[in-house]
Design a protein around this motif. Structure first.
Motif, PDB file in Angstrom:
ATOM      1  N   ASP A 411     -32.457  60.055   4.692  1.00 42.03           N
ATOM      2  CA  ASP A 411     -33.039  61.183   5.415  1.00 42.03           C
ATOM      3  C   ASP A 411     -31.962  62.206   5.764  1.00 42.03           C
ATOM      4  O   ASP A 411     -32.067  63.382   5.442  1.00 42.03           O
ATOM      5  N   GLU A 412     -30.870  61.760   6.402  1.00 40.05           N
ATOM      6  CA  GLU A 412     -29.761  62.660   6.705  1.00 40.05           C
ATOM      7  C   GLU A 412     -28.456  61.896   6.624  1.00 40.05           C
ATOM      8  O   GLU A 412     -28.341  60.780   7.130  1.00 40.05           O
ATOM      9  N   TRP A 439     -27.349  71.035   4.665  1.00 39.59           N
ATOM     10  CA  TRP A 439     -27.575  71.200   3.237  1.00 39.59           C
ATOM     11  C   TRP A 439     -28.640  70.213   2.772  1.00 39.59           C
ATOM     12  O   TRP A 439     -28.800  69.133   3.346  1.00 39.59           O
ATOM     13  N   THR A 440     -29.338  70.558   1.713  1.00 38.26           N
ATOM     14  CA  THR A 440     -30.410  69.700   1.205  1.00 38.26           C
ATOM     15  C   THR A 440     -30.160  69.407  -0.266  1.00 38.26           C
ATOM     16  O   THR A 440     -29.870  70.315  -1.054  1.00 38.26           O
ATOM     17  N   SER A 442     -31.063  69.051  -3.856  1.00 33.48           N
ATOM     18  CA  SER A 442     -32.124  69.668  -4.646  1.00 33.48           C
ATOM     19  C   SER A 442     -32.639  68.679  -5.697  1.00 33.48           C
ATOM     20  O   SER A 442     -32.120  67.568  -5.851  1.00 33.48           O
ATOM     21  N   LEU A 452     -26.823  71.511  -4.253  1.00 33.79           N
ATOM     22  CA  LEU A 452     -27.296  71.565  -2.869  1.00 33.79           C
ATOM     23  C   LEU A 452     -27.996  72.889  -2.598  1.00 33.79           C
ATOM     24  O   LEU A 452     -27.571  73.946  -3.075  1.00 33.79           O
ATOM     25  N   ASP A 453     -29.073  72.802  -1.828  1.00 30.89           N
ATOM     26  CA  ASP A 453     -29.747  73.992  -1.336  1.00 30.89           C
ATOM     27  C   ASP A 453     -29.270  74.296   0.074  1.00 30.89           C
ATOM     28  O   ASP A 453     -29.069  73.383   0.886  1.00 30.89           O
ATOM     29  N   GLY A 454     -29.079  75.584   0.373  1.00 31.01           N
ATOM     30  CA  GLY A 454     -28.611  76.002   1.681  1.00 31.01           C
ATOM     31  C   GLY A 454     -28.134  77.430   1.621  1.00 31.01           C
ATOM     32  O   GLY A 454     -28.364  78.145   0.640  1.00 31.01           O
ATOM     33  N   GLY A 516     -34.200  66.163  -1.310  1.00 29.08           N
ATOM     34  CA  GLY A 516     -34.724  66.349   0.043  1.00 29.08           C
ATOM     35  C   GLY A 516     -33.835  65.774   1.125  1.00 29.08           C
ATOM     36  O   GLY A 516     -34.015  66.098   2.306  1.00 29.08           O
ATOM     37  N   THR A 517     -32.882  64.919   0.743  1.00 23.74           N
ATOM     38  CA  THR A 517     -31.947  64.373   1.734  1.00 23.74           C
ATOM     39  C   THR A 517     -31.122  65.497   2.349  1.00 23.74           C
ATOM     40  O   THR A 517     -30.617  66.372   1.643  1.00 23.74           O
ATOM     41  N   ARG A 518     -30.987  65.474   3.667  1.00 29.13           N
ATOM     42  CA  ARG A 518     -30.171  66.473   4.366  1.00 29.13           C
ATOM     43  C   ARG A 518     -28.740  65.950   4.497  1.00 29.13           C
ATOM     44  O   ARG A 518     -28.524  64.760   4.762  1.00 29.13           O
TER      45      ARG A 518
END
Length: 528
Positions: A411-412, A439-440, A442, A452-454, A516-518
């Protein structure tokens, strides 16, 4: 010369020219101490990777800077010379000559007359970036790279020429074809073109020789498909172990990889979650580096061809053996004829199926790891494959206490970052954002890297970075500003600036991070 950090296990020596790169590389190789894993030259840098258990990074930095300071010009006459046959039949020959303002015959004459030197390797195993003081041209790459360039194609890009060892995508302008084998993983010296090697191209006409055509070029061309690689299955004289019924989403053989081959363009590869692989092998009395099956996201079904012991470690999901649920992180008897089912994983990304003795498969450079990007080792597993078992167990199966293990956190994550060599390419605000943002992971994630998305990380400079050595964990930042974490099958060299490097221990966490992991980054603690 400038020494720059590349994480906690490597450093970059930056110099002003390719000539200095060759001199520094030669000086380092001549005085290489124990603990230096790899020395990887590139366009303006030399990467030095170390094993900190043998040689501390500060000590490596002192050695490397002292050796480099005394580097002199390399004696070209002392270097080996390789002659590559070439037919100047490339799809881009005429267009490239026109672009440079010379005739095709003049371009061919100058290319064949020059003596070239391998400055560095990368992109693919055995792909050498060749330079020559006799070559006056700077050739722009194709605006749209080809989806496939055939093995043996000879191309031009920038000040370099090079030959493709295997079929890959590529943006170089193709001027000819060589039939010389450039990379053989089974040979004592796998890469024909190593840094420092002198090269001459020998032009010949051979109309009977098949001339592969580039696929996806502006002119089209016929598809050239590599012959299937040897199956990742039974080797001669090895007893059958298991039969793959279904491989699931993606399953490969992995051990601890191929460290030390970066100078010939070969990535480390190996299990992405090395702690999981080591644990699975310890549960069975195997050497820690024995090969196991890395199962991505689950779905594997396999039947034992004889009585075995098995352990499944890493990502968590339902496990069934002969129709009965079993626990992960335990050694289980696997009777002949029984089916093991690693169902779709609920936590984490990669599970490791290990058997007592270790799996067998095609070796390349001392490893049974599958590297699909480089085409090394066994291919990915398919239904119907028979995978052999090795007799490599070194101890009894230990009694494993229960309740020591838990599912991967997906999850994080909190991930430690060590300094990167190009942090000064980014604004102060970008460096602050790197550690403050969430960051997430992708959907663009595989064994090569995790995007990473952010927020975008703004640069202070927009010029192009000459290719330089990369390491697993490097946070490359492309022009979009969103970083990619390179993993074990990532490129040996790259041209995007590295702002920071994930610590070695944290790479196992990244291996199990689902889309989806932060992720929150923190500064790595300095070594004691």
């Amino acid at each position: 010369m400038t020494a720059r950090p590349m994480g906690e296990r490597a450093l970059l020596l930056e110099v002003a020219s390719l000539e200095e790169v060759l001199a520094v590389r030669a000086a380092l190789e001549a005085s290489r101490p124990d603990g230096v894993i790899d020395i990887v030259p590139a366009a303006r840098t030399v990467l030095v990777r170390v094993d900190p258990r043998v040689l501390a990074v500060p000590a490596a930095r002192s050695w490397a800077t002292a050796a480099a300071a005394h580097a002199g010009p390399t004696a070209a006459a002392d270097q080996p010379i390789v002659e590559l046959d070439i037919v100047y039949d490339g799809a881009d020959l005429a267009e490239t000559a026109a672009l440079l303002g010379v005739s095709a015959d003049e371009l061919v004459r100058r290319h064949a007359a020059a003596e070239w030197t391998v400055a560095f390797t990368g992109f693919a195993p055995g792909f050498g970036y060749l330079v020559s003081p006799e070559w006056p041209f700077d050739v722009p790459r194709l605006s749209s790279p080809r989806t496939r360039v055939p093995a043996g194609a000879v191309g031009l890009a920038g000040a370099f020429t090079g030959a493709y060892p295997r079929e890959t995508p590529g943006g170089w302008r193709l001027i000819g074809t060589t039939g010389t084998r450039l990379f053989d993983p089974d040979a004592a010296v796998p890469a024909l073109l190593a840094p420092g090697t002198r090269v001459r191209f020998s032009s010949r006409r051979d109309e009977s020789r098949a001339r592969p055509q580039a696929v996806g070029s502006p002119r089209g061309g016929s598809a050239v498909v590599d012959a299937p690689r040897a199956a990742a299955d039974l080797q001669p004289g090895v007893t059958p172990g298991i039969r793959i019924v279904e491989p699931g989403l993606f399953a490969t053989l992995q051990d601890l990889g191929r460290p030390g081959a970066g100078s010939v363009g070969v990535a480390v590869s190996g299990a992405l979650d090395r702690a999981a692989l080591r644990t699975a092998n310890r549960l069975l009395g195997n050497p820690e580096d024995a090969a196991a099956i890395e199962v991505t996201m689950g779905g594997l079904r396999a039947i034992a061809e004889r009585d075995l012991w098995v352990a499944v470690v890493g990502a968590w999901g339902p496990l069934r053996l002969d129709g009965h649920e079993i626990d992960p992180y335990q050694a289980h008897e696997w009777p002949a004829g029984a089916e093991l089912h690693v169902d779709w994983l609920a936590h984490g990304v990669r599970a490791y199926v290990a058997v007592r003795g270790g799996f067998d498969g095609r070796q390349a450079l001392g490893s049974r790891s599958t590297d699909l990007l480089a085409g090394l080792g066994p291919r990915a597993l398919r239904g119907g494959d028979i995978v052999g078992i090795r007799p490599d167990a070194v101890g009894p199966i230990p009694v494993a206490p229960p309740s020591l293990w838990s599912a991967p956190h997906d999850d994080e994550l909190e991930v430690a970052l060590a300094p990167g060599p190009r942090a000064d390419w980014f604004t102060a605000a970008a460096l602050e954002t790197l550690f403050e943002a969430v960051w997430t992971v992708s959907n663009d994630a595989d064994r090569v890297g995790v995007r990473l998305d952010g927020p975008g990380l703004a640069r202070t400079r927009d010029d192009e970075l000459p290719s330089e050595g990369m390491v697993p964990g490097a946070l490359q930042v492309p022009p979009s500003g969103r970083p990619t974490i390179l993993l074990a099958d990532g490129p040996v060299t790259g041209g995007y600036p590295v702002i920071a490097v994930v610590t070695d221990a944290a790479l196992d966490l990244i291996a199990q991070a689902r889309p989806g992991t932060r992720i929150r980054f923190r500064h790595a603690r300095p070594p004691a």
